[in-house]
Design a protein around this motif. Structure first.
Motif, PDB file in Angstrom:
ATOM      1  N   SER A 158       6.999  21.435   3.721  1.00 38.13           N
ATOM      2  CA  SER A 158       8.568  21.226   3.836  1.00 38.13           C
ATOM      3  C   SER A 158       9.067  20.435   3.780  1.00 38.13           C
ATOM      4  O   SER A 158       9.703  19.946   5.362  1.00 38.13           O
ATOM      5  CB  SER A 158       9.155  22.033   4.579  1.00 38.13           C
ATOM      6  N   ASN A 159       8.557  19.115   3.241  1.00 39.54           N
ATOM      7  CA  ASN A 159       8.024  17.754   2.860  1.00 39.54           C
ATOM      8  C   ASN A 159       9.758  16.850   3.177  1.00 39.54           C
ATOM      9  O   ASN A 159      10.247  17.238   2.079  1.00 39.54           O
ATOM     10  CB  ASN A 159       7.421  16.952   3.125  1.00 39.54           C
ATOM     11  N   ALA A 160       9.368  16.017   3.828  1.00 35.70           N
ATOM     12  CA  ALA A 160      10.032  14.895   3.463  1.00 35.70           C
ATOM     13  C   ALA A 160       9.449  13.683   3.939  1.00 35.70           C
ATOM     14  O   ALA A 160       9.127  13.015   4.967  1.00 35.70           O
ATOM     15  CB  ALA A 160      11.445  14.494   4.640  1.00 35.70           C
ATOM     16  N   GLY A 173       2.590  20.360   7.605  1.00 36.37           N
ATOM     17  CA  GLY A 173       4.228  20.186   7.498  1.00 36.37           C
ATOM     18  C   GLY A 173       4.052  22.246   7.254  1.00 36.37           C
ATOM     19  O   GLY A 173       4.863  22.624   7.843  1.00 36.37           O
ATOM     20  N   ALA A 174       2.954  22.859   7.181  1.00 35.86           N
ATOM     21  CA  ALA A 174       3.624  24.532   7.058  1.00 35.86           C
ATOM     22  C   ALA A 174       3.375  24.775   7.979  1.00 35.86           C
ATOM     23  O   ALA A 174       4.129  25.419   9.041  1.00 35.86           O
ATOM     24  CB  ALA A 174       2.229  24.885   6.372  1.00 35.86           C
ATOM     25  N   ALA A 175       2.257  24.363   9.245  1.00 35.50           N
ATOM     26  CA  ALA A 175       2.198  24.095  10.697  1.00 35.50           C
ATOM     27  C   ALA A 175       3.760  24.107  11.653  1.00 35.50           C
ATOM     28  O   ALA A 175       4.105  24.360  12.194  1.00 35.50           O
ATOM     29  CB  ALA A 175       0.828  24.334  11.256  1.00 35.50           C
ATOM     30  N   ILE A 176       3.947  22.692  10.803  1.00 34.51           N
ATOM     31  CA  ILE A 176       5.397  21.776  12.117  1.00 34.51           C
ATOM     32  C   ILE A 176       6.154  21.583  11.441  1.00 34.51           C
ATOM     33  O   ILE A 176       7.164  22.740  12.372  1.00 34.51           O
ATOM     34  CB  ILE A 176       4.709  20.611  12.396  1.00 34.51           C
ATOM     35  N   LYS A 177       6.301  21.606  10.017  1.00 31.00           N
ATOM     36  CA  LYS A 177       7.451  21.932   9.509  1.00 31.00           C
ATOM     37  C   LYS A 177       8.269  23.508   9.089  1.00 31.00           C
ATOM     38  O   LYS A 177       9.561  23.444   9.191  1.00 31.00           O
ATOM     39  CB  LYS A 177       8.331  21.344   8.590  1.00 31.00           C
ATOM     40  N   ARG A 211      16.366  19.277   2.307  1.00 28.70           N
ATOM     41  CA  ARG A 211      15.176  19.567   1.744  1.00 28.70           C
ATOM     42  C   ARG A 211      14.429  19.159   0.529  1.00 28.70           C
ATOM     43  O   ARG A 211      14.573  19.909  -0.005  1.00 28.70           O
ATOM     44  CB  ARG A 211      15.507  21.181   1.963  1.00 28.70           C
ATOM     45  N   PRO A 212      14.113  17.653   1.241  1.00 27.18           N
ATOM     46  CA  PRO A 212      13.773  17.477  -0.741  1.00 27.18           C
ATOM     47  C   PRO A 212      12.168  17.576  -1.232  1.00 27.18           C
ATOM     48  O   PRO A 212      12.633  17.349  -2.480  1.00 27.18           O
ATOM     49  CB  PRO A 212      13.768  15.911  -0.090  1.00 27.18           C
ATOM     50  N   HIS A 239       0.563  -1.107   0.229  1.00 25.53           N
ATOM     51  CA  HIS A 239       0.048   0.493   0.199  1.00 25.53           C
ATOM     52  C   HIS A 239       0.940   1.695   0.321  1.00 25.53           C
ATOM     53  O   HIS A 239       1.818   1.098   0.640  1.00 25.53           O
ATOM     54  CB  HIS A 239      -1.029   0.199   0.799  1.00 25.53           C
ATOM     55  N   VAL A 240       0.856   1.721  -0.796  1.00 29.40           N
ATOM     56  CA  VAL A 240       1.688   3.796  -1.272  1.00 29.40           C
ATOM     57  C   VAL A 240       0.845   4.782  -1.001  1.00 29.40           C
ATOM     58  O   VAL A 240      -0.379   4.354  -1.182  1.00 29.40           O
ATOM     59  CB  VAL A 240       2.271   3.255  -2.148  1.00 29.40           C
ATOM     60  N   ILE A 241       1.010   5.645  -0.881  1.00 29.90           N
ATOM     61  CA  ILE A 241       1.397   7.009  -0.931  1.00 29.90           C
ATOM     62  C   ILE A 241       1.756   7.816  -1.489  1.00 29.90           C
ATOM     63  O   ILE A 241       2.927   7.324  -1.719  1.00 29.90           O
ATOM     64  CB  ILE A 241       0.264   7.305   0.508  1.00 29.90           C
ATOM     65  N   THR A 242       0.832   9.183  -2.854  1.00 30.82           N
ATOM     66  CA  THR A 242       2.497   9.582  -4.376  1.00 30.82           C
ATOM     67  C   THR A 242       2.628  10.263  -3.287  1.00 30.82           C
ATOM     68  O   THR A 242       1.222  11.297  -2.485  1.00 30.82           O
ATOM     69  CB  THR A 242       1.083   9.212  -5.233  1.00 30.82           C
ATOM     70  N   CYS A 243       3.298  11.245  -3.721  1.00 32.47           N
ATOM     71  CA  CYS A 243       3.272  12.262  -3.286  1.00 32.47           C
ATOM     72  C   CYS A 243       3.971  13.167  -4.562  1.00 32.47           C
ATOM     73  O   CYS A 243       4.810  12.859  -5.623  1.00 32.47           O
ATOM     74  CB  CYS A 243       4.488  13.279  -2.494  1.00 32.47           C
ATOM     75  N   LEU A 244       3.972  14.546  -4.822  1.00 38.95           N
ATOM     76  CA  LEU A 244       4.532  14.837  -6.269  1.00 38.95           C
ATOM     77  C   LEU A 244       5.604  16.024  -6.193  1.00 38.95           C
ATOM     78  O   LEU A 244       6.424  16.605  -6.817  1.00 38.95           O
ATOM     79  CB  LEU A 244       3.416  16.407  -6.622  1.00 38.95           C
ATOM     80  N   SER A 245       6.315  15.548  -4.453  1.00 36.23           N
ATOM     81  CA  SER A 245       7.665  16.029  -4.334  1.00 36.23           C
ATOM     82  C   SER A 245       8.947  15.013  -4.963  1.00 36.23           C
ATOM     83  O   SER A 245       8.940  14.468  -4.085  1.00 36.23           O
ATOM     84  CB  SER A 245       7.890  16.381  -2.632  1.00 36.23           C
ATOM     85  N   VAL A 246       8.721  14.588  -6.223  1.00 39.13           N
ATOM     86  CA  VAL A 246       9.484  13.949  -6.592  1.00 39.13           C
ATOM     87  C   VAL A 246      11.086  13.775  -6.308  1.00 39.13           C
ATOM     88  O   VAL A 246      11.506  14.738  -6.700  1.00 39.13           O
ATOM     89  CB  VAL A 246       9.420  13.339  -7.974  1.00 39.13           C
ATOM     90  N   PHE A 247      11.831  13.012  -5.184  1.00 32.72           N
ATOM     91  CA  PHE A 247      12.984  13.546  -4.846  1.00 32.72           C
ATOM     92  C   PHE A 247      14.182  12.547  -4.859  1.00 32.72           C
ATOM     93  O   PHE A 247      13.859  11.364  -6.130  1.00 32.72           O
ATOM     94  CB  PHE A 247      13.173  13.520  -3.435  1.00 32.72           C
ATOM     95  N   CYS A 248      15.073  13.348  -6.073  1.00 35.92           N
ATOM     96  CA  CYS A 248      16.277  12.400  -7.382  1.00 35.92           C
ATOM     97  C   CYS A 248      16.852  11.594  -6.283  1.00 35.92           C
ATOM     98  O   CYS A 248      18.012  11.101  -6.225  1.00 35.92           O
ATOM     99  CB  CYS A 248      16.911  13.284  -8.221  1.00 35.92           C
TER     100      CYS A 248
END
Ligand SMILES: NC(=O)c1ccc[n+]([C@@H]2O[C@H](COP(=O)([O-])OP(=O)(O)OC[C@H]3O[C@@H](n4cnc5c(N)ncnc54)[C@H](O)[C@@H]3O)[C@@H](O)[C@H]2O)c1
Ligand SMILES: [Zn+2]
Ligand SMILES: [Zn+2]
Length: 363
Positions: free
Chosen positions: A310-312, A171-175, A100-101, A81-90
């Motif tokens: 500001s996710n990782a 993330g805006a609040a916490i990170k 700061r990925p 099971h997965v979630i996708t994210c647009l913050s694709v990191f290299c």
């Protein structure tokens, strides 16, 4: 497979049958189980961000189950099971390697080369994927660094919200802002993103959280999510004056979660001396904001942007899931409507009318 495709800008989405390629070495094919409707797609559909090639499959807030993996993929296997994210990191650029990925812009490393066959196509026509995800589709073919594996006791419909809205707001609040216990917070715009910022502020321990919106329905949900006070800015003369009066001089942290010049400036004006305002909303592309210069240095005020909280995300999303499963993060309360893919335009019409918190597609 069936997908919701944007064929012209401005335009609505059309449900079409499109083809999906086999995974390349570093790609993963998913069966999409759920997708949330985020306002960002709408900014591209209505042309206020006229930057998208068409045709493109829209959607970027998804959860699903791995169907097949490319030869180099070791991180997930079919059935995960997965979630996708647009913050694709290299994984190897300066941003990725300095924690700061979410700012990684090394898209070439995580996209197919220009001369390769497209991931999605309709006959001879390549079909794009919004945010390199294309989540409004029965299947998603993505780079392996666009997803996080999650625990299987997490309901996938709630998990999909974490794919963008929850991660962005929490993330805006916490990170991004790093809200501290005891502080005072204002959140302007209580849609999926703003409600998540309110929850992030509550979980971080803010004493007072003021939600500002133009509909009482949203403000009721904001209270459920942790707002201690509400301001209906359609019913007061001046939302800034109202917040200034309630707080005796402004909040420590103000968040804008709509994407309008006027409300970004309100967030700035609501923040107190020494305070921080965080822009989350996507203002029309190229639009400028006006703030008073002396406030920046004389009052040491800070204006910050927050990109996807500001996710990782491989670290953050499993944590947010734990917070849901232990009862701190409220996601059931954020899902106001569940729809079929075919009802997607009605879902976005509801968003335009300001109805409901988050609409989720059940595939
Ligand atoms: N920074 C990021 O990484 C990021 C990620 C995702 C979404 N976004 C952006 O965040 C914004 C919010 O997204 P969403 O999905 O929560 O949208 P949404 O449409 O669900 O919520 C917007 C809310 O703002 C309220 N609103 C509208 N005009 C208002 C006004 N003048 N004053 C007060 N409230 C008002 C609406 O009633 C609604 O509750 C969008 O611009 C979206 O593109 C940014
Ligand atoms: Zn989004
Ligand atoms: Zn990178």
């Amino acid at each position: 497979m069936k997908a919701a495709v944007l064929n012209q800008i401005p335009g609505d989405l059309e449900i079409e049958d499109i083809s999906v390629d086999k995974p390349a070495a570093n790609e993963v094919l998913l069966q999409t189980t759920n997708a949330g409707l985020c306002h960002s797609d709408l900014h591209f559909m209505d042309g206020s961000w006229n930057l998208l090639p068409v045709p493109s499959v829209m959607g970027h807030e998804s959860a699903g189950i791995v169907q097949a993996v490319g030869s180099d993929v070791q991180y997930v296997k079919p059935g995960d099971h997965v979630i996708t994210c647009l913050s694709v990191f290299c994984g190897h650029c300066e941003f990725c390697l300095t924690g700061r990925p979410n700012l990684c812009n090394n898209n070439a490393a995580t996209s197919r080369p220009d001369d390769a066959s497209p991931r999605l196509f309709r006959g001879d026509t390549p079909v794009g994927q919004f945010a390199r995800l294309g989540g409004f589709a029965e299947e998603m073919l993505v780079h392996q660094n666009a997803l996080v594996k999650i625990r299987e006791d997490m309901p996938l419909d709630k998990a999909s919200l974490i794919g963008c809205g929850v991660t962005t707001g929490m993330g805006a609040a916490i990170k991004t802002a790093k809200v501290e216990p005891g502080t005072t917070v204002a959140v302007i715009g209580a849609g999926g993103i703003g409600l998540s910022a309110i929850q992030g502020a509550r979980i971080a321990g803010a004493n007072r959280i003021i939600a500002v919106d133009i509909t009482n329905e949203k403000l009721d949900t904001a209270r459920v999510c942790g707002a201690t006070d509400t301001v209906n800015s359609a019913e007061v003369d001046d939302a800034v004056a109202a917040v200034m009066e309630m707080t005796g001089g402004g909040v420590d942290y103000a968040f804008e979660a709509i994407g309008r010049k006027e409300t970004v400036e309100q967030a700035w004006s609501m923040s107190r001396t020494g305070g921080t305002s965080v822009v989350i909303g996507m203002m029309p592309f190229g639009q400028k904001i006006e703030i008073t210069g002396y406030e920046i240095f004389m009052q040491e005020k800070t204006l910050k942007g927050s990109m996807m909280g500001s996710n990782a995300f491989r670290v953050d999303m499993p944590r947010y899931i734990d917070m849901y499963l232990d009862g701190r993060l409220k996601l059931d309360e954020m899902i106001s409507h569940t729809i079929a893919l075919e009802e997607i335009n009605e879902g976005y019409e509801m968003m335009k009318r300001g109805e409901g918190a988050r609409t989720v597609i059940n595939f």
